[in-house]
Design a protein around this motif. Structure first.
Motif, PDB file in Angstrom:
ATOM      1  N   LEU A 191      -4.521   1.577   4.977  1.00  0.00           N
ATOM      2  CA  LEU A 191      -4.075   0.000   4.534  1.00  0.00           C
ATOM      3  C   LEU A 191      -5.812  -0.602   4.911  1.00  0.00           C
ATOM      4  O   LEU A 191      -5.779  -1.659   4.147  1.00  0.00           O
ATOM      5  CB  LEU A 191      -3.150  -0.751   5.553  1.00  0.00           C
ATOM      6  CG  LEU A 191      -2.044   0.020   5.141  1.00  0.00           C
ATOM      7  CD1 LEU A 191      -0.861  -0.625   6.246  1.00  0.00           C
ATOM      8  CD2 LEU A 191      -1.517  -0.540   3.921  1.00  0.00           C
ATOM      9  N   GLU A 192      -6.247  -0.227   5.835  1.00  0.00           N
ATOM     10  CA  GLU A 192      -7.590  -0.898   6.117  1.00  0.00           C
ATOM     11  C   GLU A 192      -8.702  -0.853   4.964  1.00  0.00           C
ATOM     12  O   GLU A 192      -9.303  -1.773   4.575  1.00  0.00           O
ATOM     13  CB  GLU A 192      -8.028  -0.674   7.638  1.00  0.00           C
ATOM     14  CG  GLU A 192      -9.488  -1.347   7.990  1.00  0.00           C
ATOM     15  CD  GLU A 192     -10.028  -0.890   9.019  1.00  0.00           C
ATOM     16  OE1 GLU A 192     -11.327  -1.217   9.498  1.00  0.00           O
ATOM     17  OE2 GLU A 192      -9.603  -0.122  10.102  1.00  0.00           O
ATOM     18  N   LYS A 193      -8.876   0.491   4.714  1.00  0.00           N
ATOM     19  CA  LYS A 193      -9.682   0.721   3.697  1.00  0.00           C
ATOM     20  C   LYS A 193      -9.354   0.440   2.227  1.00  0.00           C
ATOM     21  O   LYS A 193     -10.103  -0.368   1.289  1.00  0.00           O
ATOM     22  CB  LYS A 193      -9.719   2.566   3.257  1.00  0.00           C
ATOM     23  CG  LYS A 193     -10.352   3.029   4.510  1.00  0.00           C
ATOM     24  CD  LYS A 193     -10.476   4.567   4.301  1.00  0.00           C
ATOM     25  CE  LYS A 193     -11.291   5.388   5.449  1.00  0.00           C
ATOM     26  NZ  LYS A 193     -11.386   6.715   5.522  1.00  0.00           N
TER      27      LYS A 193
ATOM     28  N   LEU B 261      -0.376  -8.609   4.094  1.00  0.00           N
ATOM     29  CA  LEU B 261       0.798  -8.779   4.553  1.00  0.00           C
ATOM     30  C   LEU B 261       1.622  -7.751   5.285  1.00  0.00           C
ATOM     31  O   LEU B 261       2.359  -7.983   6.261  1.00  0.00           O
ATOM     32  CB  LEU B 261       1.869  -9.582   3.731  1.00  0.00           C
ATOM     33  CG  LEU B 261       1.265 -11.093   3.373  1.00  0.00           C
ATOM     34  CD1 LEU B 261       2.131 -11.636   2.421  1.00  0.00           C
ATOM     35  CD2 LEU B 261       1.419 -12.179   4.658  1.00  0.00           C
ATOM     36  N   VAL B 262       1.397  -6.634   4.862  1.00  0.00           N
ATOM     37  CA  VAL B 262       2.077  -5.537   5.247  1.00  0.00           C
ATOM     38  C   VAL B 262       1.606  -5.159   6.678  1.00  0.00           C
ATOM     39  O   VAL B 262       2.201  -4.612   7.434  1.00  0.00           O
ATOM     40  CB  VAL B 262       1.807  -4.305   4.225  1.00  0.00           C
ATOM     41  CG1 VAL B 262       2.196  -3.033   4.678  1.00  0.00           C
ATOM     42  CG2 VAL B 262       2.440  -4.403   3.121  1.00  0.00           C
ATOM     43  N   GLN B 263       0.230  -5.511   6.871  1.00  0.00           N
ATOM     44  CA  GLN B 263      -0.492  -4.946   8.151  1.00  0.00           C
ATOM     45  C   GLN B 263       0.206  -5.925   9.042  1.00  0.00           C
ATOM     46  O   GLN B 263       0.178  -6.950   8.997  1.00  0.00           O
ATOM     47  CB  GLN B 263      -1.821  -5.028   8.021  1.00  0.00           C
ATOM     48  CG  GLN B 263      -2.477  -4.170   6.938  1.00  0.00           C
ATOM     49  CD  GLN B 263      -4.014  -4.343   6.828  1.00  0.00           C
ATOM     50  OE1 GLN B 263      -4.762  -5.134   7.713  1.00  0.00           O
ATOM     51  NE2 GLN B 263      -4.719  -3.656   5.813  1.00  0.00           N
ATOM     52  N   ASN B 264       0.071  -5.514  10.428  1.00  0.00           N
ATOM     53  CA  ASN B 264       0.411  -6.056  11.799  1.00  0.00           C
ATOM     54  C   ASN B 264      -0.739  -6.536  12.386  1.00  0.00           C
ATOM     55  O   ASN B 264      -1.619  -5.635  12.575  1.00  0.00           O
ATOM     56  CB  ASN B 264       1.438  -5.436  12.363  1.00  0.00           C
ATOM     57  CG  ASN B 264       2.131  -6.276  13.599  1.00  0.00           C
ATOM     58  OD1 ASN B 264       1.737  -7.467  13.723  1.00  0.00           O
ATOM     59  ND2 ASN B 264       2.870  -5.631  14.272  1.00  0.00           N
TER      60      ASN B 264
ATOM     61  N   LEU C   6      -2.523  -8.279  -5.228  1.00  0.00           N
ATOM     62  CA  LEU C   6      -2.527  -6.635  -4.063  1.00  0.00           C
ATOM     63  C   LEU C   6      -3.059  -7.141  -2.926  1.00  0.00           C
ATOM     64  O   LEU C   6      -2.579  -6.528  -1.857  1.00  0.00           O
ATOM     65  CB  LEU C   6      -2.915  -5.735  -5.028  1.00  0.00           C
ATOM     66  CG  LEU C   6      -2.406  -5.083  -6.341  1.00  0.00           C
ATOM     67  CD1 LEU C   6      -3.357  -4.272  -6.978  1.00  0.00           C
ATOM     68  CD2 LEU C   6      -1.062  -4.731  -5.963  1.00  0.00           C
ATOM     69  N   LEU C   7      -4.203  -7.858  -2.714  1.00  0.00           N
ATOM     70  CA  LEU C   7      -4.748  -7.958  -1.374  1.00  0.00           C
ATOM     71  C   LEU C   7      -4.008  -8.727  -0.682  1.00  0.00           C
ATOM     72  O   LEU C   7      -3.853  -8.431   0.532  1.00  0.00           O
ATOM     73  CB  LEU C   7      -6.265  -8.546  -1.749  1.00  0.00           C
ATOM     74  CG  LEU C   7      -7.144  -8.834  -0.533  1.00  0.00           C
ATOM     75  CD1 LEU C   7      -7.363  -7.473   0.072  1.00  0.00           C
ATOM     76  CD2 LEU C   7      -8.291  -9.649  -0.842  1.00  0.00           C
ATOM     77  N   VAL C   8      -3.288  -9.821  -1.152  1.00  0.00           N
ATOM     78  CA  VAL C   8      -2.371 -10.546  -0.172  1.00  0.00           C
ATOM     79  C   VAL C   8      -1.376  -9.624   0.180  1.00  0.00           C
ATOM     80  O   VAL C   8      -0.977  -9.803   1.507  1.00  0.00           O
ATOM     81  CB  VAL C   8      -1.828 -11.620  -0.978  1.00  0.00           C
ATOM     82  CG1 VAL C   8      -0.589 -12.495  -0.289  1.00  0.00           C
ATOM     83  CG2 VAL C   8      -2.803 -12.904  -1.308  1.00  0.00           C
TER      84      VAL C   8
ATOM     85  N   LEU D 284       2.785  -0.969   9.176  1.00  0.00           N
ATOM     86  CA  LEU D 284       3.608   0.265   8.691  1.00  0.00           C
ATOM     87  C   LEU D 284       3.449   1.502   9.679  1.00  0.00           C
ATOM     88  O   LEU D 284       4.433   2.312   9.625  1.00  0.00           O
ATOM     89  CB  LEU D 284       3.038   0.680   7.358  1.00  0.00           C
ATOM     90  CG  LEU D 284       3.434  -0.151   6.230  1.00  0.00           C
ATOM     91  CD1 LEU D 284       2.864   0.442   4.706  1.00  0.00           C
ATOM     92  CD2 LEU D 284       5.072  -0.096   5.817  1.00  0.00           C
ATOM     93  N   THR D 285       2.339   1.307  10.461  1.00  0.00           N
ATOM     94  CA  THR D 285       2.290   2.473  11.456  1.00  0.00           C
ATOM     95  C   THR D 285       3.062   2.357  12.554  1.00  0.00           C
ATOM     96  O   THR D 285       3.682   3.644  13.132  1.00  0.00           O
ATOM     97  CB  THR D 285       0.748   2.384  12.095  1.00  0.00           C
ATOM     98  OG1 THR D 285       0.589   1.023  12.638  1.00  0.00           O
ATOM     99  CG2 THR D 285      -0.206   2.660  10.988  1.00  0.00           C
ATOM    100  N   SER D 286       3.727   1.089  12.853  1.00  0.00           N
ATOM    101  CA  SER D 286       4.712   1.250  13.949  1.00  0.00           C
ATOM    102  C   SER D 286       6.130   1.803  13.510  1.00  0.00           C
ATOM    103  O   SER D 286       6.842   2.378  14.259  1.00  0.00           O
ATOM    104  CB  SER D 286       4.824  -0.283  14.507  1.00  0.00           C
ATOM    105  OG  SER D 286       5.440  -1.020  13.348  1.00  0.00           O
ATOM    106  N   GLY D 287       6.493   1.742  12.282  1.00  0.00           N
ATOM    107  CA  GLY D 287       7.588   2.435  11.751  1.00  0.00           C
ATOM    108  C   GLY D 287       7.749   3.879  11.860  1.00  0.00           C
ATOM    109  O   GLY D 287       8.772   4.373  12.035  1.00  0.00           O
ATOM    110  N   PHE D 288       6.558   4.317  11.732  1.00  0.00           N
ATOM    111  CA  PHE D 288       6.519   5.917  11.750  1.00  0.00           C
ATOM    112  C   PHE D 288       6.004   6.156  13.308  1.00  0.00           C
ATOM    113  O   PHE D 288       5.708   7.790  13.311  1.00  0.00           O
ATOM    114  CB  PHE D 288       5.654   6.309  10.570  1.00  0.00           C
ATOM    115  CG  PHE D 288       6.029   5.819   9.254  1.00  0.00           C
ATOM    116  CD1 PHE D 288       7.266   6.531   8.689  1.00  0.00           C
ATOM    117  CD2 PHE D 288       5.283   4.780   8.369  1.00  0.00           C
ATOM    118  CE1 PHE D 288       7.763   6.045   7.551  1.00  0.00           C
ATOM    119  CE2 PHE D 288       5.661   4.678   7.436  1.00  0.00           C
ATOM    120  CZ  PHE D 288       6.792   5.445   6.712  1.00  0.00           C
TER     121      PHE D 288
END
Length: 114
Positions: free
Chosen positions: A50-52, A21-24, A15-17, A30-34
């Motif tokens: 995502l950071e937390k 990987l989702v973060q840029n 899950l950590l990996v 994910l924030t860039s998509g929204f």
């Protein structure tokens, strides 16, 4: 108990990996998509989530590693495994080395001249 902790640690690591990987790395992810629809859909704190989440999973993995280590090294009562007893027998059989041989008076390690 150790098996359960190891399986849980593997799941947390996967899950950590995935969450990393989702973060840029440049703040997108994910924030860039929204980003264009932040005001419409109400998605504002995806990066913080995502950071937390990554910090929480990293701390959980660290704690699980400590628990696995403590559980694996804890003595299991009076029962000893056969491998430990064989190792202990080998240690007991090994002769204790005698003291170092005495040096002769002519053989000194001091090479300084007075």
């Amino acid at each position: 108990m150790t098996t359960l902790l190891v399986i849980l640690a593997i799941v947390v690591a996967i899950l950590l990996v995935l969450i990393v990987l989702v973060q840029n790395p440049k703040g997108g992810g994910l924030t860039s998509g929204f980003s264009s629809s932040n005001n419409i859909m109400g998605v504002q704190r995806t990066g913080d989530f995502l950071e937390k989440g990554s910090w929480g999973l990293a701390i959980a993995l660290f704690v699980l590693a400590l628990l696995i280590n403590l559980n694996a090294t804890a003595p299991a009562g009076n029962s000893t495994s056969p491998s430990n007893s064989r190792i202990q027998e080998q240690i007991d059989k090994t002769a204790v080395p005698s003291s170092l041989p005495a040096m002769k008076e002519g053989n000194t390690a001091d090479t300084t001249k007075k």
